[in-house]
Design a protein around this motif. Structure first.
Motif, PDB file in Angstrom:
ATOM      1  N   GLN A  62       0.797  -1.096   0.126  1.00  0.00           N
ATOM      2  CA  GLN A  62       0.013   0.151  -0.080  1.00  0.00           C
ATOM      3  C   GLN A  62       0.965   1.300  -0.214  1.00  0.00           C
ATOM      4  N   CYS A  63       2.091   1.258   0.072  1.00  0.00           N
ATOM      5  CA  CYS A  63       2.913   2.368   0.337  1.00  0.00           C
ATOM      6  C   CYS A  63       2.931   3.536  -0.807  1.00  0.00           C
ATOM      7  N   GLY A  64       2.848   2.962  -2.004  1.00  0.00           N
ATOM      8  CA  GLY A  64       2.833   3.893  -3.164  1.00  0.00           C
ATOM      9  C   GLY A  64       1.584   4.578  -3.171  1.00  0.00           C
ATOM     10  N   THR A  65       0.365   3.929  -3.141  1.00  0.00           N
ATOM     11  CA  THR A  65      -0.870   4.685  -3.305  1.00  0.00           C
ATOM     12  C   THR A  65      -1.185   5.527  -2.103  1.00  0.00           C
ATOM     13  N   PRO A 112       5.510  13.073 -11.023  1.00  0.00           N
ATOM     14  CA  PRO A 112       5.268  13.770 -12.448  1.00  0.00           C
ATOM     15  C   PRO A 112       3.924  14.416 -12.320  1.00  0.00           C
ATOM     16  N   PRO A 113       3.419  15.430 -13.302  1.00  0.00           N
ATOM     17  CA  PRO A 113       2.220  15.868 -13.302  1.00  0.00           C
ATOM     18  C   PRO A 113       1.126  14.927 -13.462  1.00  0.00           C
ATOM     19  N   GLY A 114      -0.104  15.130 -13.152  1.00  0.00           N
ATOM     20  CA  GLY A 114      -1.114  14.099 -13.875  1.00  0.00           C
ATOM     21  C   GLY A 114      -1.363  12.868 -12.675  1.00  0.00           C
ATOM     22  N   PRO A 115      -2.050  12.042 -13.076  1.00  0.00           N
ATOM     23  CA  PRO A 115      -2.175  10.777 -12.395  1.00  0.00           C
ATOM     24  C   PRO A 115      -1.077   9.959 -12.439  1.00  0.00           C
ATOM     25  N   PRO A 116      -0.744   8.931 -11.510  1.00  0.00           N
ATOM     26  CA  PRO A 116       0.182   8.254 -11.696  1.00  0.00           C
ATOM     27  C   PRO A 116       0.043   7.297 -12.847  1.00  0.00           C
ATOM     28  N   ARG A 117       1.272   6.936 -13.394  1.00  0.00           N
ATOM     29  CA  ARG A 117       1.255   5.793 -14.514  1.00  0.00           C
ATOM     30  C   ARG A 117       1.123   4.599 -14.250  1.00  0.00           C
ATOM     31  N   ARG A 118       1.477   4.092 -13.101  1.00  0.00           N
ATOM     32  CA  ARG A 118       1.724   2.686 -12.249  1.00  0.00           C
ATOM     33  C   ARG A 118       0.552   2.940 -11.123  1.00  0.00           C
ATOM     34  N   CYS A 119      -0.248   1.874 -11.197  1.00  0.00           N
ATOM     35  CA  CYS A 119      -1.297   1.822 -10.028  1.00  0.00           C
ATOM     36  C   CYS A 119      -2.086   3.113  -9.999  1.00  0.00           C
ATOM     37  N   ARG A 120      -2.507   3.305 -11.059  1.00  0.00           N
ATOM     38  CA  ARG A 120      -3.618   4.430 -11.403  1.00  0.00           C
ATOM     39  C   ARG A 120      -4.906   4.206 -10.673  1.00  0.00           C
ATOM     40  N   GLU A 121      -5.436   2.951 -11.080  1.00  0.00           N
ATOM     41  CA  GLU A 121      -6.787   2.485 -10.447  1.00  0.00           C
ATOM     42  C   GLU A 121      -6.657   2.296  -9.175  1.00  0.00           C
ATOM     43  N   GLU A 122      -5.636   1.660  -8.619  1.00  0.00           N
ATOM     44  CA  GLU A 122      -5.446   1.591  -7.060  1.00  0.00           C
ATOM     45  C   GLU A 122      -5.590   2.810  -6.274  1.00  0.00           C
ATOM     46  N   TYR A 123      -4.657   3.754  -6.976  1.00  0.00           N
ATOM     47  CA  TYR A 123      -4.394   5.071  -6.399  1.00  0.00           C
ATOM     48  C   TYR A 123      -6.045   5.794  -6.319  1.00  0.00           C
ATOM     49  N   GLU A 124      -6.555   5.871  -7.387  1.00  0.00           N
ATOM     50  CA  GLU A 124      -7.973   6.407  -7.611  1.00  0.00           C
ATOM     51  C   GLU A 124      -8.844   5.735  -6.434  1.00  0.00           C
ATOM     52  N   ARG A 125      -8.896   4.668  -6.559  1.00  0.00           N
ATOM     53  CA  ARG A 125     -10.054   3.899  -5.423  1.00  0.00           C
ATOM     54  C   ARG A 125      -9.642   4.188  -4.267  1.00  0.00           C
ATOM     55  N   LEU A 126      -8.318   4.193  -3.709  1.00  0.00           N
ATOM     56  CA  LEU A 126      -7.990   4.529  -2.524  1.00  0.00           C
ATOM     57  C   LEU A 126      -8.244   6.104  -2.020  1.00  0.00           C
ATOM     58  N   ARG A 127      -7.817   6.999  -2.988  1.00  0.00           N
ATOM     59  CA  ARG A 127      -8.034   8.273  -2.668  1.00  0.00           C
ATOM     60  C   ARG A 127      -9.565   8.675  -2.720  1.00  0.00           C
ATOM     61  N   GLN A 128     -10.586   8.132  -3.366  1.00  0.00           N
ATOM     62  CA  GLN A 128     -11.978   8.422  -3.454  1.00  0.00           C
ATOM     63  C   GLN A 128     -12.229   7.744  -2.118  1.00  0.00           C
ATOM     64  N   ARG A 129     -12.074   6.544  -1.657  1.00  0.00           N
ATOM     65  CA  ARG A 129     -12.416   5.907  -0.369  1.00  0.00           C
ATOM     66  C   ARG A 129     -12.087   6.938   0.875  1.00  0.00           C
ATOM     67  N   VAL A 130     -10.725   7.366   0.692  1.00  0.00           N
ATOM     68  CA  VAL A 130     -10.573   8.515   1.659  1.00  0.00           C
ATOM     69  C   VAL A 130     -11.161   9.602   1.977  1.00  0.00           C
ATOM     70  N   LEU A 131     -11.497  10.195   0.620  1.00  0.00           N
ATOM     71  CA  LEU A 131     -11.774  11.532   0.582  1.00  0.00           C
ATOM     72  C   LEU A 131     -13.522  11.485   0.962  1.00  0.00           C
ATOM     73  N   SER A 132     -14.139  10.195   0.563  1.00  0.00           N
ATOM     74  CA  SER A 132     -15.586   9.790   0.947  1.00  0.00           C
ATOM     75  C   SER A 132     -15.767   9.714   2.553  1.00  0.00           C
ATOM     76  N   ALA A 133     -14.665   9.364   3.256  1.00  0.00           N
ATOM     77  CA  ALA A 133     -14.700   9.380   4.687  1.00  0.00           C
ATOM     78  C   ALA A 133     -14.391  10.618   5.344  1.00  0.00           C
ATOM     79  N   LEU A 134     -13.897  11.520   4.451  1.00  0.00           N
ATOM     80  CA  LEU A 134     -13.097  12.489   5.364  1.00  0.00           C
ATOM     81  C   LEU A 134     -14.324  13.271   6.129  1.00  0.00           C
ATOM     82  N   PRO A 135     -15.535  13.789   5.417  1.00  0.00           N
ATOM     83  CA  PRO A 135     -16.604  14.464   5.845  1.00  0.00           C
ATOM     84  C   PRO A 135     -17.177  13.932   7.389  1.00  0.00           C
ATOM     85  N   GLU A 136     -17.157  12.650   7.295  1.00  0.00           N
ATOM     86  CA  GLU A 136     -17.567  11.937   8.362  1.00  0.00           C
ATOM     87  C   GLU A 136     -16.733  11.886   9.749  1.00  0.00           C
ATOM     88  N   ALA A 137     -15.325  11.771   9.271  1.00  0.00           N
ATOM     89  CA  ALA A 137     -14.249  11.786  10.104  1.00  0.00           C
ATOM     90  C   ALA A 137     -14.173  13.398  10.938  1.00  0.00           C
TER      91      ALA A 137
END
Length: 129
Positions: free
Chosen positions: A37-40, A101-126
């Motif tokens: 999980q370190c990169g994402t 690099p600018p823009g989304p990551p080239r490696r693990c892009r889907e994993e990064y976007e999934r993790l980011r969305q989960r965290v962002l969705s939990a932020l208002p509650e937290a």
């Protein structure tokens, strides 16, 4: 105010095999949720708190077996939210600032976007706690 202590449990709750680096997915286990999980995680922390990405080698018996990422926050504090993933004999060696690099990551892009969305969705509650 958003900080590492607020993010830590949100990230841990958001981790799963679908946010893990595919190269290490077969090593991911519920009893070791930080594995792969370190990169994402470092990218999401940088998105939300700023600072630098730090990249180092993971070695076993002096041979490189992988890479490891963590963060240096704008105040200089180093934060490694996936540091507990390593097996006995795995050693993190070195560490240097890695320019993102600018823009989304080239490696693990889907994993990064999934993790980011989960965290962002939990932020208002937290934030309401």
């Amino acid at each position: 105010m958003l900080n590492v202590e607020l993010l830590r449990p949100l990230l841990r709750a958001a981790w799963g095999p679908d946010t893990c680096d595919p190269a290490g997915r077969e090593q991911w286990r519920p009893d070791n949720p930080a594995r792969g999980q370190c990169g994402t995680t470092a990218l999401v922390v940088q998105d939300l708190l700023g600072g630098d990405l730090i990249l180092a080698e993971v070695q076993v018996d002096g041979a490189k077996v992988g890479n490891h990422y963590w963060n240096r926050l704008p105040d200089g504090t180093e934060v490694d939210l996936a540091s507990d993933q390593f097996h006995p004999g795995e050693v993190v060696v070195g560490g240097r600032v890695q320019q993102r690099p600018p823009g989304p990551p080239r490696r693990c892009r889907e994993e990064y976007e999934r993790l980011r969305q989960r965290v962002l969705s939990a932020l208002p509650e937290a934030a309401g706690r």
